[in-house]
Design an enzyme around this catalytic site. Structure first.
Site, short mmCIF file in Angstrom:
data_model
loop_
_atom_site.label_atom_id
_atom_site.label_comp_id
_atom_site.label_asym_id
_atom_site.label_seq_id
_atom_site.Cartn_x
_atom_site.Cartn_y
_atom_site.Cartn_z
N CYS A 93 0.83 -1.22 0.00
CA CYS A 93 0.00 0.00 0.00
C CYS A 93 0.86 1.26 0.00
CB CYS A 93 -0.87 0.04 1.25
SG CYS A 93 -1.87 -1.42 1.46
N ARG A 134 5.14 0.11 -6.23
CA ARG A 134 5.15 -0.69 -5.00
C ARG A 134 4.24 -1.90 -5.10
NH1 ARG A 134 6.95 2.32 -0.63
NH2 ARG A 134 5.75 1.03 0.77
N TRP A 177 -2.91 -2.72 -1.51
CA TRP A 177 -2.45 -4.08 -1.81
C TRP A 177 -3.16 -4.95 -0.78
CZ3 TRP A 177 0.65 -7.93 0.57
CH2 TRP A 177 1.20 -8.86 -0.29
N ASN A 192 -1.85 2.15 5.88
CA ASN A 192 -0.96 1.03 5.53
C ASN A 192 -0.70 0.26 6.81
OD1 ASN A 192 -0.76 2.27 3.09
ND2 ASN A 192 1.41 2.77 3.23
N GLY A 193 -0.61 -1.06 6.72
CA GLY A 193 -0.35 -1.87 7.92
C GLY A 193 -1.53 -2.78 8.20
N GLU A 204 19.07 -16.66 -6.95
CA GLU A 204 18.61 -15.33 -7.34
C GLU A 204 18.14 -15.32 -8.80
OE1 GLU A 204 17.67 -12.77 -5.95
OE2 GLU A 204 17.86 -11.15 -7.39
N LYS A 250 14.37 -14.29 -9.95
CA LYS A 250 14.07 -13.24 -10.94
C LYS A 250 13.10 -13.77 -11.98
CE LYS A 250 14.93 -10.46 -9.34
NZ LYS A 250 15.48 -10.37 -8.06
N GLU A 278 9.50 -14.43 -10.50
CA GLU A 278 8.79 -13.20 -10.11
C GLU A 278 8.14 -12.48 -11.28
OE1 GLU A 278 12.08 -11.01 -8.14
OE2 GLU A 278 10.60 -10.64 -6.59
N HIS A 334 20.33 -35.57 -6.16
CA HIS A 334 19.60 -36.03 -4.97
C HIS A 334 18.10 -35.78 -5.10
CE1 HIS A 334 23.33 -36.89 -2.93
NE2 HIS A 334 23.78 -35.72 -3.35
N LYS A 372 6.72 -4.05 -3.87
CA LYS A 372 8.13 -3.68 -3.84
C LYS A 372 8.67 -3.77 -2.42
CE LYS A 372 12.07 -2.17 -5.24
NZ LYS A 372 12.94 -3.25 -5.78
O1 M6R Z 1 13.46 -4.27 0.63
P1 M6R Z 1 14.02 -5.62 0.98
O2 M6R Z 1 15.35 -5.87 0.37
O3 M6R Z 1 14.02 -5.89 2.44
O4 M6R Z 1 13.01 -6.64 0.33
C1 M6R Z 1 13.15 -8.02 0.50
C2 M6R Z 1 12.33 -8.79 -0.49
O5 M6R Z 1 10.96 -8.51 -0.33
C3 M6R Z 1 12.74 -8.49 -1.93
O6 M6R Z 1 14.08 -8.74 -2.14
C4 M6R Z 1 11.90 -9.33 -2.92
O7 M6R Z 1 12.25 -10.67 -2.84
C5 M6R Z 1 12.09 -8.76 -4.33
N1 M6R Z 1 10.86 -8.80 -5.03
C6 M6R Z 1 13.12 -9.49 -5.11
O8 M6R Z 1 13.18 -9.15 -6.44
#
Ligand code: M6R
Length: 608
Positions: A2, A27, A74, A100-101, A481, A485, A488, A504, A603
């Site tokens: 949010c 975000r 969100w 937010n929260g 990672e 990517k 996501e 394994h 985000k």
């Molecule tokens: O802002 P932060 O680095 O603490 O965020 C952590 C994760 O939410 C963030 O890395 C998330 O996995 C991203 N979408 C990765 O691309």
């Protein structure tokens, strides 16, 4: 997640709020809304979907007035439908709230209010705030907000307006970020400074349990007990160009291409030539404490957790201090063994991730030393750490983290060198690493020039349903990672594994339809990786190998190779991740996905 923006001043409130909402889009959100006070009445409009839907709804409306609040939602409590979008209002429509929260005791409060005759119009936790504030309102809005918040359990960043007191916005924070931005004869409140950066660089970040009352030409900050708090106005160094696309089709692509510069910025001014070590100003506050550290725990989420894993390898390798890397969401609920000789490093791009913050606070109670590594200056993690290191990567807008990852790895390397030189890392070894680190930005540039080749690979593989990513040693976290990517932003199922783990279990998945991205740079485990590739090929899997320039052995085995410049093994993740970011980007593009705002993702995850 949010986003909040509130405005009070003589500008065009509708345009300012809508522009702010657009800046918050990155975000992640599913609906939005705006409320403006006009001639003693609040006009509130909401829409599901993109901000453009909200714009369509308000395009004909004049919405004059000089105070308003707006929100991108969100969904947490209640599905993403119109009635659940913010702002939420009380029964008499004189109070509007954006939040937010999560209000954890909302069900209890809702039952209580229902018994008093309140009819709820949404399924959200937020709506209880509007009714509570309304019931507590006796002519003084901040007092009503304060008294209401005393009944609330949970987290909030809120902005509230009231048609009976149209010359102010009341904001309050606990657990969710909130910033007052100070303009000339105008004032803003926002959860994210990107929303207000075009108007002012002067900000006052609020701390938990603080409230702000903003008016066009003045503000008051108080704590929840109504005691005034003196706060300094801070000036941010980010500028508006940094949060725009600069000719790129997507923020993610821009940020991938910014990495030569962002890595340079992360190390700028931080090399101590004389000592062949790093010079990290943010660590001075620790004094001698760091010399006594016996164990390090890196706590983070998502991409930052992957960077933390690389940090573990680096610190153990160079400094010989034991390191554990914990998912912050797990760490906060475990009973970890911590003491005053344990250093907790919270790694986070946003500095606002709820789990990482909570893990940090948990460690604080147990007297550990708290260090923050984050990108956003003045963020909660930055403020609550004992000391720390900023990434200086510049704003990262794309939901999929790219440049923050390489900056995190760079900063963790500098930290490893710092600890290493305090222990028994030789000056010559440290110098060798630093000299090589300086070549990394230009090597990243060389890889970026190969983008078209990677795009062609994306065209060949974009319609696959599964991908496997394999790497060993320093490049096992990079494989994780790379897989993150891809999943996501393209919604393709992808798994990262240490290459030798394949036999394994995951080997069962391999057939002609399974592309396997293998990081096969020529380092200490090169021969082992070759065996892993042979195992894949024996089962007809398709191998896309990331190799070093001049490699001939793997070229003969793999279906495709992506060649990258050679570097030291410890620095290799800074290069091997680049083709994987580009591959994920181009595959997602071919699949028609919304690269910068992937479905369901936010985000900055500021709720649990
Ligand atoms: O802002 P932060 O680095 O603490 O965020 C952590 C994760 O939410 C963030 O890395 C998330 O996995 C991203 N979408 C990765 O691309």
């Amino acid at each position: 997640m949010c986003g909040i923006i509130g405005y009070i001043g003589k500008g065009n409130v509708k345009d300012i709020l809508v522009e702010g909402l657009k800046r918050l889009e990155y975000r992640g959100y599913d609906s939005s809304g705006i409320a403006v006070i006009n001639r003693g009445r609040i006009t509130c409009t909401k829409a599901v979907g993109n901000i453009s839907k909200l714009e369509e709804k308000i395009s004909g409306k004049k919405m004059p007035g000089n105070v308003g609040i707006a929100h991108t939602r969100w969904a947490t409590h209640g599905s993403p439908i119109l009635k659940n979008a913010h702002p939420h209002m009380d029964i008499r429509n004189r109070i509007a709230v954006v939040h937010n929260g999560i209000i954890e005791n909302f069900q209890y409060l809702r039952n209580k209010l229902t018994k008093k005759g309140v009819r709820f119009r949404s399924d959200t936790d937020t709506e209880v705030l509007a009714h509570l504030i309304s019931q507590n309102f006796k002519g003084n809005l901040s007092e009503a907000v304060r008294n209401s918040l005393k009944q609330v359990e949970g987290t909030y960043g809120i902005a509230v307006i009231c048609s009976d007191t149209p010359n102010e916005i009341v904001a309050a924070k606990k657990g969710s970020p909130l910033i007052v931005a100070v303009g000339k004869d105008e004032m803003f409140v926002t959860s994210d400074l990107s929303a207000t950066l075009r108007h002012t660089k002067k900000i006052i970040p609020l701390e938990d349990n603080e409230m702000a009352i903003i008016r066009p030409d003045n503000y008051e900050i108080k704590d929840i007990e109504n005691v005034p708090v003196l706060k300094k106005i801070e000036e941010v160094s980010w500028n508006i160009d940094m949060i725009e696309k600069g000719g790129y089709r997507h923020f993610m692509l821009k940020e991938i291409h910014e990495q030569p510069e962002s890595i340079t910025n992360s190390m700028r001014g931080r090399i101590d030539e004389a000592l062949s070590s790093s010079r990290l100003g943010g660590l001075l506050v620790f004094g001698n404490k760091l010399k006594k550290v016996e164990k390090i725990i890196i706590s983070a989420c998502g991409t930052s957790w992957h960077a933390g894993l690389i940090g573990e390898y680096m610190i153990e390798d160079l400094a010989r201090i034991p390191v554990e890397v914990e998912y912050a969401s797990e760490f906060r609920y475990r009973n970890p063994i911590l003491n005053e000789k344990t250093l907790i490093i919270a790694v986070s791009q946003s500095g606002e991730t709820a789990d990482t913050l909570a893990a940090m606070r948990e460690a604080k109670i147990k007297n550990s030393i708290i260090m923050g590594i984050c990108n956003v200056v003045g963020s909660s993690i930055a403020r609550e750490s004992d000391g720390g290191i900023y990434l200086h990567a510049g704003p990262e807008i794309g939901v999929a983290s790219t440049k923050a990852f390489t900056s995190q790895v760079t900063v963790l390397l500098l930290l490893a060198l710092h600890f290493g030189r305090m222990n028994d890392l030789s000056k010559s070894k440290s110098k060798e690493i630093i000299d090589e680190l300086r070549t990394i930005p230009s090597k990243v540039e060389t890889i970026l020039k190969e983008e078209n080749k990677i795009k062609k690979l994306a065209e060949l593989y974009f319609n696959k349903n599964n991908f496997l990513y394999l790497g060993r040693g320093y490049n096992f976290p990079t494989a994780l990672e790379g897989a993150l990517k891809l999943k996501e932003i393209s919604y393709i199922h992808a798994e990262g594994y240490p290459a030798a783990e394949m036999k394994h279990g995951p080997i069962a998945l391999i057939d002609k339809d399974m592309p396997v991205v293998v990081i096969a740079t020529s380092d200490t485990v090169y021969d082992k990786i070759i065996s892993n590739i042979q195992e894949i090929k024996a089962r007809n899997g398709k191998v896309i190998a990331v190799v070093n320039k001049g490699d001939t052995k793997i070229k003969k085995l793999a279906d495709h190779v992506i060649s990258i410049p050679k570097t030291m093994e410890i620095l290799s993740p800074l290069l091997t991740i680049i083709p994987m970011q580009l591959l994920a980007y181009h595959i997602a593009l071919k699949r028609g996905c919304n690269v910068d705002q992937p479905r369901n993702l936010a985000k900055s995850v500021t709720v649990e």
